[in-house]
Structures are given as structure tokens and as C-alpha cells.
Design an enzyme around this catalytic site. Sequence first.
Site, mmCIF file in Angstrom:
data_model
loop_
_atom_site.group_PDB
_atom_site.id
_atom_site.type_symbol
_atom_site.label_atom_id
_atom_site.label_comp_id
_atom_site.label_asym_id
_atom_site.label_seq_id
_atom_site.Cartn_x
_atom_site.Cartn_y
_atom_site.Cartn_z
ATOM 1 N N TYR A 59 5.958 4.474 1.658
ATOM 2 C CA TYR A 59 6.634 3.203 1.928
ATOM 3 C C TYR A 59 7.484 3.369 3.172
ATOM 4 C CZ TYR A 59 10.018 -0.581 1.506
ATOM 5 O OH TYR A 59 10.801 -1.676 1.765
ATOM 6 N N GLU A 64 8.043 -4.488 6.756
ATOM 7 C CA GLU A 64 7.838 -3.558 5.648
ATOM 8 C C GLU A 64 6.367 -3.201 5.540
ATOM 9 O OE1 GLU A 64 9.509 -3.974 1.316
ATOM 10 O OE2 GLU A 64 7.546 -4.923 1.381
#
Length: 382
Positions: A101, A189
Site C-alpha cells: 500500500y 492512493e
Amino acid sequence: MEYMGGVLMRAFGIPCPDGIVLDVSDNFAAREFALAALSFPCVLKAQVEAGGRGKAGGVQTASSLAEARMKLDQIFGLTIKNLPVKKVYIVPKVEIAHELYLSVMLDRDRRCPVLIFSRFGGMDIEQVAVRNPGDVQKIEIDPLIGLQPYHVAYVASKTGLEPELLKPLQDVAARLYRMFCERDTMLVEINPLVKTGQGGLMALDAKVVVDDSALTRQPEVGAFRSSLDEDLLTVEARACRFLYIPLEPDGRVAVMSNGSGMIMSCMDLISKQSVKVGAALDLGGGATSDRVAEGIRIVFKNPEISVLFINIFGGITRCDEIAGGIAAALEKLPSSVALIVRMEGTNKEKGLEILDRFRSAVTVVDNIREGVAATVEKAGKV
Ligand code: GDP
Ligand code: MN
């Protein structure tokens, strides 16, 4: 949507799979033509403005043309978090060794961007952060210095990233940070960022949140924005530079004011009386009569709305301008609508005089509580 994120990321050199987008309204020939060009295995991904598509069955793999056709029909039939799937993005399937991530976001409390990294990306990053906070590492970035390789090295070492991924991660992070700055975003993101079978990194899903106020200088992002199917009134109101907020779909009452604080107090007080507020519109400062009339017109375009509480505190905003706008709007509105008006401040008397002619449609009140009471009463009648 994801595929738009892909276009933005590719422009900054972030590796991501190159895919095609199919629309539910494409005709049979167009769809077959696109499917014929696929290579297998591939991944079909529902394009909706929501996360958690994987869990909702909106991300599926196919290893043949027949399977792709079947999965495509399945995904087009889905509704994810109340959003019907109208577009599907099809990308070559990437061999995933490991999911990570990576994001950059504006941290309002710290007043700077932060880089967030986790070695455990994929679908449940929020739960990772709750269960093992140490696995999600954040570092503040001084905007005058910018993202440096050592920032990335720091979060990587804290989470125990395999050393051979450090260089590729530094490269992706640098590009992501450039995109964050140059595209005026508040969040970029990548989840998951994957280690591929070949050992490199690739962005498989992206979420980008852009600062609305910057859309004038981000034409590319603006174009994506207008292609999203948003509530039509919101789009129209934005074009008129109003802040319009659709609320309860079956609410009959709308609130209009000059300032979000006042809008929220009105909404709170009305909701407390168990009356649903359907929409709110912020006129902003110094509204002229034309703008007021335009705002009222937009509010009543929603056929559910029949009662409008206009609460104006006139400082820069002049009450006679507001009243003039209300008068102009009323001439074009059906007699079934009810307006409750509270005006305070500059030229109040003049404003009230103008409204005097419209006693059947307009209830003039002295303060917000009276206004709320009158609004609730009218809402009960319609
Ligand atoms: P989200 O659930 O809406 O966040 O959708 P994602 O795009 O993140 O997809 C969910 C999951 O599907 C990912 O975490 C991956 O595990 C898997 N996935 C998505 N794309 C691919 C791909 O190209 N290859 C493989 N093997 N898995 C994928
Ligand atoms: Mn995701």
C-alpha cells in the site's frame, strides 16, 4: 474512477496495466470488437466511485473469451454500494507476488503532506491499521523540501520491506509525490501496489481525490469529473458556482443560506423535528438578486422539494437584493411552493417591503427558530 487514475498515473510514469474500458451502453459489435483484442488471462473490474469492489464481486478474472463475456455480463448486472455498474475496465492479469500500500495525502492537522506505506496492502488496509498500527507507517513531508529518497527508506525499513524493492519503491513514490503536487490533489492512493512475478512494482488500483478549487487549472482532471455521472443538479449548481448538497432523496424541505455554518444549524434544527431535509444550497457572500433567483430555481428543479427555508444574514449581502431575487423567482414558480424567509442586516426594511406583495407564498420570520418552526409546519401540510 480507477481507469481515470490509471491515465493520470501513467502520465507520471507510474507502472500500471494498460486496459480498455467498456460501457454498458456499447452495442454488441463494439463490445465484441474490444473483447476480441484481449489477451488472457485478464481481470475485469467494475468502475464505480466506491472501494470494496473486490468483495462485492466487482473484480473477476477470466482466462478465455467465453469466460470474459460471461463475467462481463455478471459485473454489468451488479450494484455496488447503491451504484449500478456502467463501466468495466479490463486489464491484463498481473502475477502478484505480494500486495503493498502506498499513498500521499494532505494531513490537515499536521499541515503538510504525509507519505503512508504498508507492506500489507490489498483489500483490508483499514483493518491492518487498526490491528497492527506498526505495519502502516507514516512520515511527514516538508513541502519546501519535497519527498526525498530517505523518507521512503525510513518507512520501508520500519515495516521491514525486502531490500530489493526499495529502489523501485523510491521511484514510484517520487512519481506519486510529483503527481500529488502537480495535479493539486488531496490524496493519491495506490492499493494494491504489487510486487509482480518479475520482481518489479506495479499499481493495480488507484484512488485520487482532487481539490475542487483547483479544477480550473486541471483541465484533464476536470474532463474526468464532468464525465462522472453525478447528480445533475449538483453539476448545474457547480456551473453556477453554488455549493449545492443533495441530502435525503425523499426530503421535501430545502435550506438556502449564505454560509455553511448557518446551513448546518438550520439542517440540524429541522432534522431534530423529524423533518427530512432534501437539499441545501449555499449562496456564498454578496449574492445579487440574479444569483438568488438562480439558486431558488435550481432548488425547485428537484420535484420532491416544495418548502424552502431561506435564512440570510446580510452583511455584505443586502436584504433588498435577496428579496428582489425571491420576487423574480416566485414569478416563475408554481403556487404550490412555500418559502420561509428570514433576513437580517443591511436594507432589511427595504427587503421586507418587496416581499410584502407575496404574502400567500412567503412567510417572513424574525429568527432562525421561528423559521424552523414555520418550515416544519409547512412541511407537514404538503
Ligand atoms: P477494490 O476492492 O475496489 O479496492 O479493488 P482492487 O482493484 O484493489 O482489487 C481487489 C483485489 O483484486 C486486489 O487487491 C487484488 O488482490 C485483486 N486484483 C486486482 N487486479 C488484479 C490483477 O491484475 N491480478 C491479480 N492476480 N489480482 C488482481
Ligand atoms: Mn483497491
